[in-house]
Design a protein around this motif. Structure first.
Motif, PDB file in Angstrom:
ATOM      1  N   ILE A 252       0.964  -0.986   0.468  1.00 12.64           N
ATOM      2  CA  ILE A 252      -0.490   0.377  -0.067  1.00 12.64           C
ATOM      3  C   ILE A 252       1.167   1.397  -0.070  1.00 12.64           C
ATOM      4  O   ILE A 252       0.095   2.093  -0.472  1.00 12.64           O
ATOM      5  N   SER A 253       2.514   1.123   1.137  1.00 11.88           N
ATOM      6  CA  SER A 253       2.597   2.329   1.026  1.00 11.88           C
ATOM      7  C   SER A 253       3.600   2.690  -0.489  1.00 11.88           C
ATOM      8  O   SER A 253       3.553   3.586  -0.657  1.00 11.88           O
ATOM      9  N   SER A 254       2.944   1.583  -1.199  1.00 17.49           N
ATOM     10  CA  SER A 254       4.478   1.574  -2.117  1.00 17.49           C
ATOM     11  C   SER A 254       3.622   2.673  -3.608  1.00 17.49           C
ATOM     12  O   SER A 254       4.040   3.093  -4.333  1.00 17.49           O
ATOM     13  N   ILE A 255       1.730   1.354  -3.868  1.00 15.22           N
ATOM     14  CA  ILE A 255       1.377   2.062  -4.535  1.00 15.22           C
ATOM     15  C   ILE A 255       0.923   4.279  -4.101  1.00 15.22           C
ATOM     16  O   ILE A 255       0.460   4.606  -4.916  1.00 15.22           O
ATOM     17  N   SER A 256       0.919   3.712  -2.760  1.00 19.78           N
ATOM     18  CA  SER A 256       0.289   5.678  -2.934  1.00 19.78           C
ATOM     19  C   SER A 256       1.789   6.274  -2.777  1.00 19.78           C
ATOM     20  O   SER A 256       1.621   8.108  -1.777  1.00 19.78           O
ATOM     21  N   GLY A 257       3.067   6.119  -2.649  1.00 17.27           N
ATOM     22  CA  GLY A 257       3.867   7.057  -3.603  1.00 17.27           C
ATOM     23  C   GLY A 257       4.498   6.888  -2.333  1.00 17.27           C
ATOM     24  O   GLY A 257       5.429   7.837  -1.787  1.00 17.27           O
TER      25      GLY A 257
ATOM     26  N   VAL B 186       4.326   6.470   1.072  1.00 10.51           N
ATOM     27  CA  VAL B 186       3.755   7.340   2.928  1.00 10.51           C
ATOM     28  C   VAL B 186       4.321   6.066   3.083  1.00 10.51           C
ATOM     29  O   VAL B 186       3.262   4.885   3.148  1.00 10.51           O
TER      30      VAL B 186
ATOM     31  N   PHE C  49       2.599   4.341   6.750  1.00  4.66           N
ATOM     32  CA  PHE C  49       1.372   4.767   7.163  1.00  4.66           C
ATOM     33  C   PHE C  49       1.547   4.196   9.036  1.00  4.66           C
ATOM     34  O   PHE C  49       0.943   4.865   9.712  1.00  4.66           O
TER      35      PHE C  49
END
Length: 138
Positions: free
Chosen positions: A45-50, A52, A54
């Motif tokens: 999810i972090s890599s998809i969101s740039g 971030v 979490f």
């Protein structure tokens, strides 16, 4: 009956032991899911969101107070919503797996109830009567 013997009788009932086993297994499963979320799902999810992270995402209400000697006098006040997001993902995975387990158990119960019992073999008297009938037909 003394209190200790009553407690022993209560503790040795099957439901209490089953519950204790369930709690231990549930705690271990919770650790597995937390490791999955922390180590696999959140990095994706972090890599998809740039990029971030979490787990460290927070909304700072008040910055930390630094004293004249450079040491932190008061910690920062922050709302750590990243940890909350991870906990929600943990809960969702655990709830989904429990749903699948209960669904499978219910399916097994239905299959067990629906399966007809094998017919009982006839008694010796019935077998003897069948032999007599068959010999009279000849």
């Amino acid at each position: 009956m003394g209190m200790m013997s009553e407690f022993k009788e209560f503790a040795m009932k099957g439901n209490v032991v089953d519950l204790a086993v369930g709690v231990v297994i549930g705690a271990a499963f919770g650790k597995i899911v937390s490791a999955l979320v922390d180590g696999v799902i959140m990095p994706i999810i972090s890599s998809i969101s740039g990029g971030v992270d979490f787990s460290k995402a927070a909304w700072v209400l008040q910055d930390a107070v630094i004293g004249p000697d450079g040491k932190e006098v008061a910690a920062a006040v922050a709302i750590k919503y990243g940890a909350f997001i991870q906990t929600i993902i943990d809960f969702t995975i655990i709830a989904f797996v429990l749903f699948l387990v209960i669904k499978a158990m219910n399916r097994l119960k239905k299959a067990e109830a629906a399966a007809p019992a094998a017919p009982a073999e006839p008694s010796e008297d019935v077998l003897l009567l069948r032999e007599i009938r068959d010999s009279l037909k000849k």
